[in-house]
Design a protein around this motif. Structure first.
Motif, PDB file in Angstrom:
ATOM      1  N   PRO A 153       1.018  -1.142   0.067  1.00  0.00           N
ATOM      2  CA  PRO A 153       0.165   0.034   0.099  1.00  0.00           C
ATOM      3  C   PRO A 153       0.821   1.373   0.027  1.00  0.00           C
ATOM      4  O   PRO A 153       0.294   2.276  -0.315  1.00  0.00           O
ATOM      5  CB  PRO A 153      -0.841  -0.208   1.265  1.00  0.00           C
ATOM      6  CG  PRO A 153      -0.206  -1.017   2.164  1.00  0.00           C
ATOM      7  CD  PRO A 153       0.759  -1.933   1.329  1.00  0.00           C
ATOM      8  N   HIS A 154       2.197   1.299   0.334  1.00  0.00           N
ATOM      9  CA  HIS A 154       2.929   2.187   0.528  1.00  0.00           C
ATOM     10  C   HIS A 154       3.260   2.953  -0.850  1.00  0.00           C
ATOM     11  O   HIS A 154       2.532   4.224  -0.919  1.00  0.00           O
ATOM     12  CB  HIS A 154       4.130   1.799   1.257  1.00  0.00           C
ATOM     13  CG  HIS A 154       5.265   3.047   1.361  1.00  0.00           C
ATOM     14  ND1 HIS A 154       6.690   2.702   1.405  1.00  0.00           N
ATOM     15  CD2 HIS A 154       5.190   4.269   1.492  1.00  0.00           C
ATOM     16  CE1 HIS A 154       7.338   3.736   1.417  1.00  0.00           C
ATOM     17  NE2 HIS A 154       6.421   4.848   1.463  1.00  0.00           N
ATOM     18  N   ARG A 155       3.741   2.263  -1.705  1.00  0.00           N
ATOM     19  CA  ARG A 155       4.206   2.854  -2.937  1.00  0.00           C
ATOM     20  C   ARG A 155       3.677   2.071  -4.210  1.00  0.00           C
ATOM     21  O   ARG A 155       4.144   2.075  -5.226  1.00  0.00           O
ATOM     22  CB  ARG A 155       5.687   2.980  -3.050  1.00  0.00           C
ATOM     23  CG  ARG A 155       6.248   4.271  -2.117  1.00  0.00           C
ATOM     24  CD  ARG A 155       6.050   5.597  -2.384  1.00  0.00           C
ATOM     25  NE  ARG A 155       6.077   6.004  -3.901  1.00  0.00           N
ATOM     26  CZ  ARG A 155       7.450   6.002  -4.005  1.00  0.00           C
ATOM     27  NH1 ARG A 155       8.473   6.138  -3.362  1.00  0.00           N
ATOM     28  NH2 ARG A 155       7.651   6.289  -5.389  1.00  0.00           N
ATOM     29  N   LYS A 156       2.795   0.947  -3.775  1.00  0.00           N
ATOM     30  CA  LYS A 156       2.124   0.103  -4.710  1.00  0.00           C
ATOM     31  C   LYS A 156       3.133  -0.560  -5.853  1.00  0.00           C
ATOM     32  O   LYS A 156       2.872  -1.240  -6.693  1.00  0.00           O
ATOM     33  CB  LYS A 156       1.364   0.897  -6.076  1.00  0.00           C
ATOM     34  CG  LYS A 156       0.006   1.582  -5.130  1.00  0.00           C
ATOM     35  CD  LYS A 156      -0.632   0.557  -4.678  1.00  0.00           C
ATOM     36  CE  LYS A 156      -1.799   1.272  -3.810  1.00  0.00           C
ATOM     37  NZ  LYS A 156      -2.902   0.128  -3.286  1.00  0.00           N
ATOM     38  N   VAL A 157       4.212  -0.949  -4.964  1.00  0.00           N
ATOM     39  CA  VAL A 157       4.981  -2.154  -5.481  1.00  0.00           C
ATOM     40  C   VAL A 157       4.639  -3.546  -5.171  1.00  0.00           C
ATOM     41  O   VAL A 157       3.996  -3.964  -4.150  1.00  0.00           O
ATOM     42  CB  VAL A 157       6.578  -1.971  -4.915  1.00  0.00           C
ATOM     43  CG1 VAL A 157       7.541  -3.101  -5.158  1.00  0.00           C
ATOM     44  CG2 VAL A 157       7.361  -0.580  -5.404  1.00  0.00           C
ATOM     45  N   SER A 158       4.945  -4.313  -6.410  1.00  0.00           N
ATOM     46  CA  SER A 158       4.704  -5.775  -6.192  1.00  0.00           C
ATOM     47  C   SER A 158       5.328  -6.479  -5.010  1.00  0.00           C
ATOM     48  O   SER A 158       6.425  -6.522  -4.867  1.00  0.00           O
ATOM     49  CB  SER A 158       4.765  -6.535  -7.339  1.00  0.00           C
ATOM     50  OG  SER A 158       4.423  -8.020  -7.192  1.00  0.00           O
ATOM     51  N   CYS A 202       7.849  -6.314   1.865  1.00  0.00           N
ATOM     52  CA  CYS A 202       8.217  -5.441   0.686  1.00  0.00           C
ATOM     53  C   CYS A 202       9.765  -5.392   0.574  1.00  0.00           C
ATOM     54  O   CYS A 202      10.137  -4.863   1.697  1.00  0.00           O
ATOM     55  CB  CYS A 202       7.303  -4.099   0.460  1.00  0.00           C
ATOM     56  SG  CYS A 202       7.444  -3.257  -0.968  1.00  0.00           S
ATOM     57  N   VAL A 203      10.255  -5.519  -0.413  1.00  0.00           N
ATOM     58  CA  VAL A 203      11.628  -5.283  -0.429  1.00  0.00           C
ATOM     59  C   VAL A 203      11.930  -3.633  -0.898  1.00  0.00           C
ATOM     60  O   VAL A 203      13.098  -3.422  -0.781  1.00  0.00           O
ATOM     61  CB  VAL A 203      12.345  -6.123  -1.661  1.00  0.00           C
ATOM     62  CG1 VAL A 203      12.291  -7.513  -1.286  1.00  0.00           C
ATOM     63  CG2 VAL A 203      12.047  -5.849  -3.104  1.00  0.00           C
ATOM     64  N   TYR A 204      11.220  -3.050  -1.160  1.00  0.00           N
ATOM     65  CA  TYR A 204      11.331  -1.561  -1.379  1.00  0.00           C
ATOM     66  C   TYR A 204      11.638  -0.856  -0.013  1.00  0.00           C
ATOM     67  O   TYR A 204      12.734  -0.213   0.011  1.00  0.00           O
ATOM     68  CB  TYR A 204      10.105  -0.898  -1.921  1.00  0.00           C
ATOM     69  CG  TYR A 204      10.440   0.459  -3.029  1.00  0.00           C
ATOM     70  CD1 TYR A 204      11.713   0.988  -2.968  1.00  0.00           C
ATOM     71  CD2 TYR A 204       9.755   1.181  -3.754  1.00  0.00           C
ATOM     72  CE1 TYR A 204      12.283   1.890  -3.908  1.00  0.00           C
ATOM     73  CE2 TYR A 204      10.000   2.222  -4.706  1.00  0.00           C
ATOM     74  CZ  TYR A 204      11.308   2.727  -4.643  1.00  0.00           C
ATOM     75  OH  TYR A 204      11.618   3.789  -5.287  1.00  0.00           O
ATOM     76  N   HIS A 205      10.776  -0.941   0.905  1.00  0.00           N
ATOM     77  CA  HIS A 205      11.288  -0.136   2.199  1.00  0.00           C
ATOM     78  C   HIS A 205      10.994  -1.189   3.411  1.00  0.00           C
ATOM     79  O   HIS A 205      10.836  -0.475   4.616  1.00  0.00           O
ATOM     80  CB  HIS A 205      10.441   1.032   2.413  1.00  0.00           C
ATOM     81  CG  HIS A 205      10.591   2.156   1.131  1.00  0.00           C
ATOM     82  ND1 HIS A 205       9.698   1.902  -0.087  1.00  0.00           N
ATOM     83  CD2 HIS A 205      11.409   3.014   0.883  1.00  0.00           C
ATOM     84  CE1 HIS A 205       9.985   3.111  -0.806  1.00  0.00           C
ATOM     85  NE2 HIS A 205      11.087   3.751  -0.362  1.00  0.00           N
TER      86      HIS A 205
END
Lengths: 439, 439, 439
Positions: free
Chosen positions: C71-76, C89-92
């Motif tokens: 939900p944060h930045r809509k990354v898969s 999530c691997v982004y953050h």
């Protein structure tokens, strides 16, 4: 330049489009007879003027061209069984004959009369000149088969191929009528010569084409479409003429290069963004030799190599037509693209799926394409007014292109008069001629 | 979160879009000079801000960037001949110089003046720093070339690559400004290190990044865009700062890891759903060694391996970036995806072709991207009011990112002051420094 | 035939579509339990009713089915780390548990309460019968898990596969209910037999199926959907009955061929143009033998061979299902297409992504599909009026298909009464039976 409206009118060929209605008044080459080589062989999908159809050869050898989809549950008949004079849907066994009539409906009780009421779309087919022709227009208005020379010579005298080109049919027609471009696009055509022979390179024509790159055009509108005379300077006092015909609705005739076989195209709309490009070479006077035929089969001249099992070309838009930039840079090839067909595809396809003729900059050398557009647009607008289409008469197609040298001041219509029509008996008397010097 | 309207405003870059008009006020990196290695070499297709263009280097070595399509019949000039100071269409031989002027029209009679009237779209190009820059805006408003440090160092000091990423340019910019994610996405970056060197793994930085994963942000808006100071806890009483710049309209500066070469990106819209990701490493003080250059050429660090003959990456969305689930599960790699570039692509591309910023949940760690959006949206709204864009002055680009440790209570603007601007002479005096320890 | 409006109503399954709302009132097979073989294994993308979801098995072995996108930045989250009871999530580094609750948000300061407020879409999952079931409807209306026989037998007694079929779910259901087509499409099914055994070829059934290709249908609407009795002529005075059920909302039961394992399908909408085809074979009385299981794993019977790492079948639309035209022409195979599954796909997929039921020509043999459409349309229209859906009661699914010979005049509901329900204890007492004769 065309208005956007006229561009739409020219290029849309579906059942409801005015041009679609015009094109449906003519016999249309649907597929090569050899694509259905035997009775009860595998059917072939054919998309014509946006309609998805299925061609099959029945037990008697007759060809049917019917709706691809079974009317029952809309399953593709392509997977159907071609058996005992009909194509049978594999889902529930419904079977249709070449007229589209349902002739067997085994999923219903034997006493049912339902099958008599079920008939699918079917277009009449005839075979001539190694081609299955179809007529998709109103039955009561069906004309005779067109008497194109290449369709009338014995099969031994002719070689035909077809391929799918990824663009609208009309920009392909324009390419076929554009004498100007052969001074450039096909200059030094990579050693392949025109028509698959060396004649082009050995004849005088190339030097005329290279030395005078700005041909002047004389257009004569005729019953069947138009004649285009493109004249270039030859020796002092003489002009080199290349005379081609646009025969309604989508045939073009390639002026010959001396002893090479004759060449012609038909540009048949598959849908508005794809065209079946038909390529025909023939010698009216004698059978093609095995050597000539072998070379044409390899995809030389106006033919192209196909990806096996498809009508897609090996050289295509996705691989930049296998352009050889070194050959281009060295001048060994003008384009770096091998083959007349691929050169034409490269320019015609990159014009876009449907060329936008509202943003062109046309010159005097575009006289032929301007005239062809006008003829087609007039015919379609006339038809909307109830005026019958031109070139419906089968005889009107019996014309020949020509190339020749005439003294200045002699009109091509006069000077080439005898060359521009088929000579009766030409292709019946198999008179020996000097054999073309095959590459 | 942005409204849908602002999201559209931020992401649409075509000729008629307000953001498209803003971006056209800046010089734009079009391609790497080496992509046009010689006079009269093969031209290169370049799509910028939705416009299909063709770059070619003429006989004099000048670069032209023109409409990809010949104005005559709209055929792609990509297949054209690049010869004697012009690109010649292979269809009818029309030829255009780097200014877009038609300089030869051999299909028309020699006496015709038509060619003087035909000129195609052409954008001025200049070369600096191994890059062909172009300017697509109103000629009278053309600024000076931006004085980005990486563009001013000698070619020997720099390595540049570019690739196509399958998403809108702005979500890529956001990735470039997001200091927070390197604590996760690039943690234990598969043994590759940052910038292709081992420095990252050996320096103290990684432990700060891993131990304090919630950096606090200080944003300073400046003439050229903004400075982002991301601070993490270091030793007691000290903070580890990573300071990056967003330089309008699409440049980001990567804070260094000790002795590694410097790094930066430019994120140039190809169209609204694709971005050219430019990756630059340079050492202001000395030439890159052969070893460093070889490693970067392999696609290490911020660079990526390309599918030969294309700008598409070998690791891409269709193959899940070649994720190694075992390496991920074992913790050998945080993501299982090899390489900084592929890790960034994986998250940025799966946000969608154009990220929908109306459905996000942003936190305090998103301060930098929130500020960057505001700066861009302000600039575009100001331009609509007639207010000139920021960062037009060439000097304004001459900034440096930094990473350093400062005592608590010292503002980064003060403590890092000297590090944040290019030192005059830095890249002229090739002063010896400890060579980075290449992986 | 359906009106276009009813066809839309029948086939659209997204969150806002009436049929989507009906389907969301039932438990849905989401994936095979073995696709998540271990705690913390690789997550699996699942698209259900148009929603992009991610299934993962956590450290405790529980399965979560959540929004694919952070939900944060809509990354898969598909690239996420499955670790310690959550997908990260691997982004953050945001981490979510199986309920969708954010349980770690390391990019925010430790004192932040933001994470408590962040919860993503999550659907409850339960495992039974080797299947992960999910419920996507209003929580307060959640029913019990359906007691389908195949889901209740021990795992040793059952083999399950699923694949993606490129068409709307309802035309696949129609195929499953259409007793008529097995006289044609699956006639002489290439030596594979039904259910992967030779039983079909050896039993008397095929001759009844081949001799009487126009079965008469008797439809009985029942609480859970309908029973379809298809009767064909058998020996004089006797009828061969094949009785199948349509169990709401998307289950069909295949009438057995003597000693072969039982078979059933579930047709689960992926989106409106793709369906997950579930294929289940089971023996209620004993474990499948290794030999039976090996054969089914090869993609025999109703199963199909998959392209490794995908749910796409090796035989598919793009390769004409690897049709063998010689086998078709010789009659060795009716279709030339190998395997029941591929035969079904060939007809169902060529009906189009969403079959247009406004242009069909239905006969008496289509009684079952006409009834099934009516049942589904009634249910969806009733739900729009606030009337609860049928077949919500878990017990209502506990039915069995049957095939048997009955004297003329005996209603199938009477004659087959005991065969049409699960016998209590059947699959608990593993009573020895004659082993099916495997191909």
């Amino acid at each position: 330049m065309l208005s956007r409206e006229d561009n739409e009118l020219l290029t849309r060929t579906g059942p409801d489009a005015p041009m679609g209605q015009l094109l449906r008044r003519y016999w249309i080459p649907a597929l090569i007879s050899d694509e259905l080589p035997r009775p009860d062989c595998t059917p072939v999908k054919v998309k014509l003027l946006g309609e998805e159809l299925l061609a099959f050869r029945n037990t008697n050898g007759d060809v049917g061209l019917v709706d691809e989809f079974c009317p029952h549950r809309k399953v593709s008949l392509y997977f159907g069984r071609n058996e005992e004079c009909g194509i049978r849907c594999v889902y529930h066994g419904w079977k249709f004959d070449v007229s589209g009539q349902c002739v067997d409906m085994p999923s219903e009780p034997p006493e049912s009369s339902f099958k008599e009421k079920v008939k699918i779309k079917s277009y009449p087919c005839r075979e001539r000149g190694g081609v299955v022709w179809t007529y998709m227009g109103p039955p009561e208005l069906m004309p005779e088969l067109p008497e194109l020379e290449w369709a009338l010579v014995p099969d031994s005298h002719r070689y035909t191929s077809r391929r799918i080109q990824e663009c609208n049919y009309f920009q392909a027609i324009e390419g076929g009528l554009d004498s100007s471009h052969i001074s450039f696009l096909h200059r030094n055509a990579g050693g392949q010569g025109f028509m698959g022979t060396k004649a082009f390179d050995k004849s005088q024509a190339p030097s005329y084409l290279t030395q005078d790159t700005a041909p002047k055009f004389e257009i004569e509108k005729v019953d069947y479409g138009m004649m285009v005379g493109a004249k270039r300077n030859a020796d002092p006092g003489n002009l080199y003429w290349r005379i081609t015909q646009f025969v309604m609705p989508f045939y073009t005739m390639i002026p010959p290069f001396e002893h090479s076989p004759r060449g012609a195209h038909a540009w048949v709309p598959m849908d508005d963004e794809h065209v079946y490009t038909w390529n025909i070479n023939w010698n009216p006077l004698r059978a093609l030799t095995d050597e000539e035929r072998d070379i044409l089969k390899q995809g030389r001249g106006i033919h192209m190599e196909l990806i096996p099992g498809t009508l897609r070309t090996v050289q295509n838009k996705d691989n930049d037509y296998l352009i050889d930039r070194e050959a281009q840079a060295s001048g060994k090839s003008f384009t770096g693209i091998k083959g007349i067909g691929a050169q034409d595809s490269a320019v015609q396809e990159t014009q876009g799926a449907i060329a936008d003729r509202s943003v062109e900059r046309l010159g005097t050398s575009d006289a032929a394409i301007i005239a062809a557009r006008r003829i087609m647009l007039n015919a379609v607008k006339n038809l909307q007014q109830g005026i019958a289409p031109p070139a419906i008469d089968a005889k009107s197609h019996n014309v020949r292109s020509a190339s020749l040298i005439l003294p200045e001041g002699v009109a091509f219509q006069i000077g080439a008069k005898e060359k521009l029509v088929t000579q009766p008996g030409d292709f019946i008397d198999v008179e020996s001629t000097e054999q073309s010097d095959v590459v």
